[in-house]
Design a protein around this motif. Structure first.
Motif, PDB file in Angstrom:
ATOM      1  N   TYR A   6      40.770  29.627  36.062  1.00 28.26           N
ATOM      2  CA  TYR A   6      40.631  29.747  34.867  1.00 28.26           C
ATOM      3  C   TYR A   6      42.026  29.431  33.862  1.00 28.26           C
ATOM      4  O   TYR A   6      43.204  28.457  32.889  1.00 28.26           O
ATOM      5  CB  TYR A   6      40.030  29.796  33.958  1.00 28.26           C
ATOM      6  N   VAL A   7      42.735  31.049  33.835  1.00 27.70           N
ATOM      7  CA  VAL A   7      44.047  30.872  33.090  1.00 27.70           C
ATOM      8  C   VAL A   7      45.113  29.673  33.434  1.00 27.70           C
ATOM      9  O   VAL A   7      46.476  29.468  32.595  1.00 27.70           O
ATOM     10  CB  VAL A   7      44.213  32.364  32.837  1.00 27.70           C
ATOM     11  N   ARG A   8      44.843  29.662  34.310  1.00 32.06           N
ATOM     12  CA  ARG A   8      46.762  29.300  35.147  1.00 32.06           C
ATOM     13  C   ARG A   8      46.286  27.656  34.310  1.00 32.06           C
ATOM     14  O   ARG A   8      47.249  26.778  34.176  1.00 32.06           O
ATOM     15  CB  ARG A   8      46.865  28.678  36.769  1.00 32.06           C
ATOM     16  N   ARG A   9      45.083  26.891  34.646  1.00 29.21           N
ATOM     17  CA  ARG A   9      44.888  26.151  34.163  1.00 29.21           C
ATOM     18  C   ARG A   9      45.204  26.505  32.641  1.00 29.21           C
ATOM     19  O   ARG A   9      45.477  24.609  31.511  1.00 29.21           O
ATOM     20  CB  ARG A   9      43.599  25.537  34.178  1.00 29.21           C
ATOM     21  N   LYS A  10      44.763  26.917  31.885  1.00 30.96           N
ATOM     22  CA  LYS A  10      45.100  27.492  30.621  1.00 30.96           C
ATOM     23  C   LYS A  10      46.424  27.527  29.788  1.00 30.96           C
ATOM     24  O   LYS A  10      47.065  27.848  29.188  1.00 30.96           O
ATOM     25  CB  LYS A  10      44.627  28.307  30.188  1.00 30.96           C
ATOM     26  N   ALA A  11      47.431  27.977  31.714  1.00 26.85           N
ATOM     27  CA  ALA A  11      48.828  27.970  31.268  1.00 26.85           C
ATOM     28  C   ALA A  11      48.637  29.214  30.182  1.00 26.85           C
ATOM     29  O   ALA A  11      49.767  29.948  29.280  1.00 26.85           O
ATOM     30  CB  ALA A  11      49.901  27.224  30.408  1.00 26.85           C
ATOM     31  N   TRP A  12      47.689  30.335  30.213  1.00 25.56           N
ATOM     32  CA  TRP A  12      47.645  31.411  29.753  1.00 25.56           C
ATOM     33  C   TRP A  12      48.586  32.903  30.453  1.00 25.56           C
ATOM     34  O   TRP A  12      48.881  32.508  31.452  1.00 25.56           O
ATOM     35  CB  TRP A  12      46.894  32.931  29.480  1.00 25.56           C
ATOM     36  N   PRO A  13      49.319  34.066  29.754  1.00 27.81           N
ATOM     37  CA  PRO A  13      50.494  34.588  30.228  1.00 27.81           C
ATOM     38  C   PRO A  13      49.740  35.584  30.922  1.00 27.81           C
ATOM     39  O   PRO A  13      49.960  36.793  30.551  1.00 27.81           O
ATOM     40  CB  PRO A  13      51.526  35.298  29.121  1.00 27.81           C
ATOM     41  N   VAL A  14      49.571  35.669  32.280  1.00 27.15           N
ATOM     42  CA  VAL A  14      48.634  36.534  33.196  1.00 27.15           C
ATOM     43  C   VAL A  14      49.801  35.911  34.260  1.00 27.15           C
ATOM     44  O   VAL A  14      50.082  35.397  35.619  1.00 27.15           O
ATOM     45  CB  VAL A  14      47.375  35.886  33.690  1.00 27.15           C
ATOM     46  N   ARG A  15      50.439  37.386  34.671  1.00 25.68           N
ATOM     47  CA  ARG A  15      51.310  38.069  36.219  1.00 25.68           C
ATOM     48  C   ARG A  15      49.801  38.256  37.313  1.00 25.68           C
ATOM     49  O   ARG A  15      50.041  37.568  38.547  1.00 25.68           O
ATOM     50  CB  ARG A  15      51.993  38.639  35.745  1.00 25.68           C
ATOM     51  N   SER A  16      48.478  38.818  37.213  1.00 23.25           N
ATOM     52  CA  SER A  16      47.894  38.873  38.189  1.00 23.25           C
ATOM     53  C   SER A  16      46.378  38.987  37.417  1.00 23.25           C
ATOM     54  O   SER A  16      46.103  39.562  36.539  1.00 23.25           O
ATOM     55  CB  SER A  16      48.458  40.291  39.243  1.00 23.25           C
ATOM     56  N   VAL A  17      45.449  39.414  38.550  1.00 25.85           N
ATOM     57  CA  VAL A  17      44.496  39.308  38.803  1.00 25.85           C
ATOM     58  C   VAL A  17      43.680  39.620  40.188  1.00 25.85           C
ATOM     59  O   VAL A  17      43.714  39.227  41.074  1.00 25.85           O
ATOM     60  CB  VAL A  17      43.108  38.313  38.395  1.00 25.85           C
ATOM     61  N   THR A  18      42.666  41.485  39.131  1.00 26.72           N
ATOM     62  CA  THR A  18      42.132  42.403  40.161  1.00 26.72           C
ATOM     63  C   THR A  18      40.374  42.172  40.025  1.00 26.72           C
ATOM     64  O   THR A  18      40.784  42.375  39.319  1.00 26.72           O
ATOM     65  CB  THR A  18      43.035  43.710  40.709  1.00 26.72           C
ATOM     66  N   VAL A  19      40.171  41.985  40.527  1.00 26.53           N
ATOM     67  CA  VAL A  19      38.767  42.042  40.396  1.00 26.53           C
ATOM     68  C   VAL A  19      38.825  42.890  41.711  1.00 26.53           C
ATOM     69  O   VAL A  19      38.209  43.022  42.485  1.00 26.53           O
ATOM     70  CB  VAL A  19      37.757  40.738  40.692  1.00 26.53           C
TER      71      VAL A  19
END
Length: 91
Positions: A6-19
């Motif tokens: 989702y964040v990649r599709r929106k091109a949001w400034p996210v380096r990583s996601v951990t759950v």
């Protein structure tokens, strides 16, 4: 995976996601009772989502909503029946 896509599709400034998920069982804390009259254990899954990036408050709120739409989250939330099947193949 759902959040990252989702964040990649929106091109949001996210380096990583951990759950991270943690299962907890509290004996005898569920309000229901077993067939024999004993108290059932309460089951809890605690989920912690860590996002490295510069999101606005609105974007973070949207990510939280997207996380609850994930297939695994929805499946666990619905209390599915689990059917086990074991096959041993020798030789």
């Amino acid at each position: 995976m759902t959040i990252l896509l989702y964040v990649r599709r929106k091109a949001w400034p996210v380096r990583s996601v951990t759950v991270e998920n943690r299962h907890e069982r509290v004996p005898g804390r569920k309000p229901d009772q077993a067939a024999d009259g004993s108290q059932l254990d309460a089951e809890t899954i605690r989920q912690h989502i860590r996002i490295h990036g510069d999101l606005t408050v609105e974007q973070a709120d949207r990510v939280a909503k997207i996380a609850r739409r994930c297939l695994v989250y929805r499946t666990l939330k619905s209390s599915p029946e689990i059917v086990d099947d074991l096959e041993v193949v020798r030789g």
